[in-house]
Design a protein around this motif. Structure first.
Motif, PDB file in Angstrom:
ATOM      1  N   ALA A 242       0.822  -1.219   0.000  1.00 38.95           N
ATOM      2  CA  ALA A 242       0.000   0.000   0.000  1.00 38.95           C
ATOM      3  C   ALA A 242       0.850   1.261   0.000  1.00 38.95           C
ATOM      4  CB  ALA A 242      -0.937  -0.006   1.198  1.00 38.95           C
ATOM      5  N   THR A 243       2.034   1.197   0.594  1.00 41.91           N
ATOM      6  CA  THR A 243       2.891   2.387   0.697  1.00 41.91           C
ATOM      7  C   THR A 243       4.015   2.389  -0.328  1.00 41.91           C
ATOM      8  OG1 THR A 243       4.237   1.282   2.389  1.00 41.91           O
ATOM      9  CG2 THR A 243       2.398   2.659   3.147  1.00 41.91           C
ATOM     10  N   SER A 244       4.005   1.472  -1.264  1.00 46.46           N
ATOM     11  CA  SER A 244       5.069   1.422  -2.269  1.00 46.46           C
ATOM     12  C   SER A 244       5.054   2.675  -3.135  1.00 46.46           C
ATOM     13  CB  SER A 244       4.905   0.179  -3.151  1.00 46.46           C
ATOM     14  OG  SER A 244       5.807   0.219  -4.239  1.00 46.46           O
ATOM     15  N   PRO A 245       6.201   3.346  -3.312  1.00 46.81           N
ATOM     16  CA  PRO A 245       6.230   4.526  -4.190  1.00 46.81           C
ATOM     17  C   PRO A 245       6.181   4.182  -5.672  1.00 46.81           C
ATOM     18  CG  PRO A 245       8.428   4.069  -3.354  1.00 46.81           C
ATOM     19  CD  PRO A 245       7.511   3.083  -2.675  1.00 46.81           C
ATOM     20  N   ILE A 246       6.310   2.890  -5.991  1.00 48.85           N
ATOM     21  CA  ILE A 246       6.284   2.443  -7.382  1.00 48.85           C
ATOM     22  C   ILE A 246       4.950   1.740  -7.621  1.00 48.85           C
ATOM     23  CG2 ILE A 246       7.445   1.027  -9.113  1.00 48.85           C
ATOM     24  CD1 ILE A 246       9.985   1.242  -7.455  1.00 48.85           C
ATOM     25  N   PRO A 247       4.257   2.002  -8.728  1.00 52.24           N
ATOM     26  CA  PRO A 247       3.010   1.277  -9.016  1.00 52.24           C
ATOM     27  C   PRO A 247       3.235  -0.235  -8.989  1.00 52.24           C
ATOM     28  CG  PRO A 247       3.261   3.119 -10.516  1.00 52.24           C
ATOM     29  CD  PRO A 247       4.542   3.043  -9.739  1.00 52.24           C
ATOM     30  N   LEU A 248       2.248  -0.964  -8.420  1.00 53.74           N
ATOM     31  CA  LEU A 248       2.446  -2.385  -8.131  1.00 53.74           C
ATOM     32  C   LEU A 248       1.273  -3.197  -8.669  1.00 53.74           C
ATOM     33  CD1 LEU A 248       3.904  -3.877  -4.918  1.00 53.74           C
ATOM     34  CD2 LEU A 248       1.713  -4.748  -5.704  1.00 53.74           C
ATOM     35  N   ILE A 249       1.602  -4.341  -9.291  1.00 51.99           N
ATOM     36  CA  ILE A 249       0.608  -5.312  -9.752  1.00 51.99           C
ATOM     37  C   ILE A 249       0.730  -6.556  -8.876  1.00 51.99           C
ATOM     38  CG2 ILE A 249      -0.176  -6.754 -11.653  1.00 51.99           C
ATOM     39  CD1 ILE A 249       1.004  -4.762 -13.579  1.00 51.99           C
ATOM     40  N   SER A 250      -0.391  -6.985  -8.318  1.00 50.49           N
ATOM     41  CA  SER A 250      -0.427  -8.213  -7.527  1.00 50.49           C
ATOM     42  C   SER A 250      -0.881  -9.363  -8.416  1.00 50.49           C
ATOM     43  CB  SER A 250      -1.380  -8.052  -6.335  1.00 50.49           C
ATOM     44  OG  SER A 250      -1.566  -9.282  -5.686  1.00 50.49           O
ATOM     45  N   ALA A 251      -0.042 -10.420  -8.472  1.00 52.66           N
ATOM     46  CA  ALA A 251      -0.369 -11.594  -9.285  1.00 52.66           C
ATOM     47  C   ALA A 251      -0.104 -12.838  -8.445  1.00 52.66           C
ATOM     48  CB  ALA A 251       0.462 -11.605 -10.564  1.00 52.66           C
ATOM     49  N   VAL A 252      -0.916 -13.032  -7.406  1.00 54.51           N
ATOM     50  CA  VAL A 252      -0.738 -14.124  -6.449  1.00 54.51           C
ATOM     51  C   VAL A 252      -1.849 -15.146  -6.664  1.00 54.51           C
ATOM     52  CG1 VAL A 252      -0.630 -14.743  -4.014  1.00 54.51           C
ATOM     53  CG2 VAL A 252       0.370 -12.592  -4.788  1.00 54.51           C
ATOM     54  N   GLY A 253      -1.475 -16.389  -6.947  1.00 48.80           N
ATOM     55  CA  GLY A 253      -2.442 -17.459  -7.097  1.00 48.80           C
ATOM     56  C   GLY A 253      -3.113 -17.456  -8.456  1.00 48.80           C
ATOM     57  N   HIS A 254      -4.203 -18.231  -8.533  1.00 51.93           N
ATOM     58  CA  HIS A 254      -4.988 -18.308  -9.757  1.00 51.93           C
ATOM     59  C   HIS A 254      -6.113 -17.290  -9.704  1.00 51.93           C
ATOM     60  CE1 HIS A 254      -2.631 -21.637 -11.054  1.00 51.93           C
ATOM     61  NE2 HIS A 254      -3.010 -22.416 -10.055  1.00 51.93           N
ATOM     62  N   GLU A 255      -6.974 -17.321 -10.701  1.00 52.22           N
ATOM     63  CA  GLU A 255      -8.016 -16.305 -10.816  1.00 52.22           C
ATOM     64  C   GLU A 255      -8.984 -16.339  -9.645  1.00 52.22           C
ATOM     65  OE1 GLU A 255     -11.143 -14.641 -14.192  1.00 52.22           O
ATOM     66  OE2 GLU A 255      -9.838 -16.364 -14.595  1.00 52.22           O
TER      67      GLU A 255
END
Length: 470
Positions: A242-255
Motif C-alpha cells: 500500500a505504501t510502495s512509491p512504485i506502481p504495483l501489480i499483484s499476481a498471487v495465485g490463480h483467478e
C-alpha cells in the motif's frame, strides 16, 4: 492410597502413631503432581481460541487458549515460534500440539506448545476477514490511492521465487509482447519468514535510486491452498504494497484466489501471465498503430493541401486581370505627369515676383531691427557693469582701503600685515601708515611690493548709447 515414589522409610518413621497420611512438603507434592501430569499428558492436541497473545523480548510467546467454559495458559518457546507458518493473533482459532506441564512457582499448569496451526479453513477465513476489515478501516484499500500503471515501463521489478515456473512465465510473456528489462528480487513465497522477505523486497525496490530503479513492480506467486498463500495476507506485506512509491501489480495465485495484497495493490492480475500482459503493450500492435497514425497524418496533410489548392484556384478565377486593375491609375499618373512641369513653372514665376516686390523693404527693416536689439543688450550690460563697480559707493562718503599696489583689504589683520595703506575717496587717494598702540608698523620691503594697478575710474551711466537727440 496414592504415595509418591520419593517418600522414604525415614520419612514414614517420623509419623505419629495413628496418622493415616504422611505429610509432604510443598515442593515434594508439587514435584509429584508435575511428574504425574507430564506422564499422563506427555503429548496432547488442544483446539481453542488465542487470547492475550504476547511475544516477549526474549522471543518466547505467551498466550491463553480458551473455549466457551475454560481457559488454559500456554507457552511457545522461541525456537518453535520461529517455525510458525502464520502470525498468531487474538481471536484466531488454532490447534496446538505439545505437552502439559505444571509451574510449581505459581501452582499452575500450562501447555508447552511444540506446533500450532490454524483450525481449518473456516478459521483461516475468519481471521482473514477480520484482518481485511481492520486494514480497510485504515484506508489502505481505498480506490483513491490507486495509481495508473506506466504505459511502457523501461524497467520492471519482479518479486517472486527465482526457481518456480512463475518467473519463467512472466519473462516469456514479456519477451513475446514487448521485450523489457526485468530485475528479479528472489524471495521465498511460502513458509516461515516469507512474509517478511516479500515486504522487504517491495520496500527495497522503492528505496532504489538511479537509472536502475524500476518503474513498475510485479509481486507474483503460483496457485495453492489458503495456507500456501498466507504470506501474502500478512499485515507487513499489505502495508508494504500500500505504501510502495512504485506502481504495483499483484499476481498471487490463480483467478479464484484472493489475498489481501490484491486489495492494496494498484492493479490485481488473475495470474502472473496476465500481470505481464498488463505491464507492457504488444510491440507489434504499437508498430501497427504508429503506421496507421502516420498514414492518417499523411492523408490529412494531402487532403488539406488539396483543399487549399482548390480554394486558391477558385479565388484566382474571380479576381480581375492585373492590367485592368492598374489601367485607370496609370492613366491618371500620365495626366498628372503632363501637368506637373507647367504647374511648377507657374508657381516658380509667382514666387519670383513676390520676392522681387518685398526684397528692398525686407532688407532695410531687418538691419534696423538687428541694430535696435544689439543696442538694448549693450545698454543692459553697461548698466550692470556700473552697478557692480567698486568705486560706485565712494560718492556717498565711503572709502576703499587698499594696499600700495592696489589690492583691496577686507579685514584688520590684513591691514596690520600690509602696514602701508591707501584710502581711496571719490575725489582722490590718501596714503596712510598703520600704527598699533601708537607705534608705526614697518612696511614690507620695496622689493616685495607689486606694481600697483590703478582701477579704472567710475563713470556715471549714460542716458543711452544710440540716442539721436530727437
Amino acid at each position: 492410597m496414592f504415595m509418591p515414589d520419593d517418600v522414604t522409610p525415614a520419612l514414614l518413621a517420623q509419623q505419629k502413631p495413628g496418622d493415616n497420611a504422611p505429610p509432604f512438603s510443598v515442593s515434594e507434592l508439587s514435584g509429584a503432581l508435575k511428574r504425574t501430569v507430564e506422564g499422563a499428558f506427555g503429548h496432547v492436541r488442544v483446539r481453542g481460541e488465542i487470547s492475550g497473545w504476547k511475544r516477549h523480548a526474549s522471543g518466547h510467546c505467551y498466550m491463553s487458549l480458551k473455549d466457551e467454559t475454560a481457559v488454559m495458559d500456554a507457552v511457545l518457546w522461541r525456537g518453535q515460534a520461529a517455525s510458525l507458518a502464520f502470525r498468531p493473533e487474538d481471536g484466531a482459532e488454532v490447534i496446538a500440539s505439545g505437552r502439559l506441564t505444571t509451574y510449581p512457582g505459581r501452582s499452575k499448569y500450562q501447555l508447552v506448545v511444540d506446533r500450532m496451526e490454524l483450525a481449518g479453513e473456516g478459521a483461516l477465513m475468519a481471521l482473514l476477514d477480520k484482518r481485511r476489515r481492520a486494514l480497510a478501516a485504515e484506508g489502505l484499500f481505498d480506490e483513491a490511492n490507486k495509481r495508473p500503471l506506466p504505459f511502457l515501463p523501461r524497467i520492471i521489478g519482479v518479486v517472486t521465487s527465482p526457481t518456480g515456473a512463475v518467473i519463467r512465465d512472466i519473462l516469456h510473456r514479456l519477451a513475446d509482447r514487448c521485450p523489457t528489462r526485468v530485475i528479479v528480487w528472489p524471495v521465498p513465497v511460502q513458509g516461515e519468514g516469507a512474509a517478511a522477505k516479500v515486504a522487504a523486497a517491495i520496500r527495497g525496490f522503492g528505496a532504489m535510486q538511479g537509472p536502475d530503479r524500476p518503474e513498475l513492480l510485479i509481486v507474483a506467486r503460483g496457485g495453492g491452498s489458503i495456507e500456501d498463500l498466507w504470506a501474502f495476507n500478512e499485515e507487513e506485506v499489505v502495508r508494504a504494497a500500500a505504501t510502495s512509491p512504485i506502481p504495483l501489480i499483484s499476481a498471487v495465485g490463480h483467478e479464484t484466489d484472493t489475498t489481501l495484497i490484491d486489495h492494496a495493490a494498484d492493479r490485481r492480475a488473475p495470474t502472473p501471465t496476465a500481470a505481464a500482459e498488463m505491464a507492457v503493450p504488444v510491440r507489434a500492435e504499437l508498430v501497427a498503430l504508429l503506421d496507421e497514425l502516420s498514414a492518417r497524418s499523411r492523408r490529412c496533410l494531402s487532403r488539406g493541401a488539396e483543399r487549399a489548392r482548390e480554394r486558391l484556384e477558385l479565388t484566382a478565377c474571380r479576381l480581375p486581370e492585373p492590367a485592368a486593375l492598374i489601367a485607370l491609375p496609370r492613366q491618371r499618373f500620365d495626366e498628372l505627369g503632363d501637368r506637373l512641369p507647367r504647374a511648377l513653372a507657374a508657381r516658380a514665376g509667382y514666387a519670383r515676383a513676390d520676392l522681387a516686390g518685398i526684397a528692398p523693404r525686407l532688407r532695410r527693416e531687418l538691419v534696423e531691427q538687428k541694430i535696435e536689439r544689439s543696442a538694448e543688450r549693450l545698454a543692459a550690460l553697461w548698466q550692470m557693469a556700473q552697478l557692480v563697480h567698486p568705486d560706485r559707493p565712494l560718492s556717498r562718503g565711503f572709502a576703499r582701503v587698499t594696499t600700495r599696489d592696489g589690492r583691496t583689504l577686507v579685514s584688520a589683520d590684513a591691514a596690520r600685515a600690509a602696514a602701508a595703506l591707501s584710502l581711496r575717496f571719490a575725489d582722490g587717494e590718501v596714503e596712510v601708515a598703520v600704527t598699533v598702540d601708537g607705534a608705526p608698523i614697518t612696511a614690507p620691503p620695496p622689493a616685495a611690493r607689486l606694481e600697483r594697478k590703478r582701477p579704472r575710474p567710475y563713470v556715471a551711466p549714460q542716458a543711452g548709447l544710440f540716442d539721436t537727440g530727437d
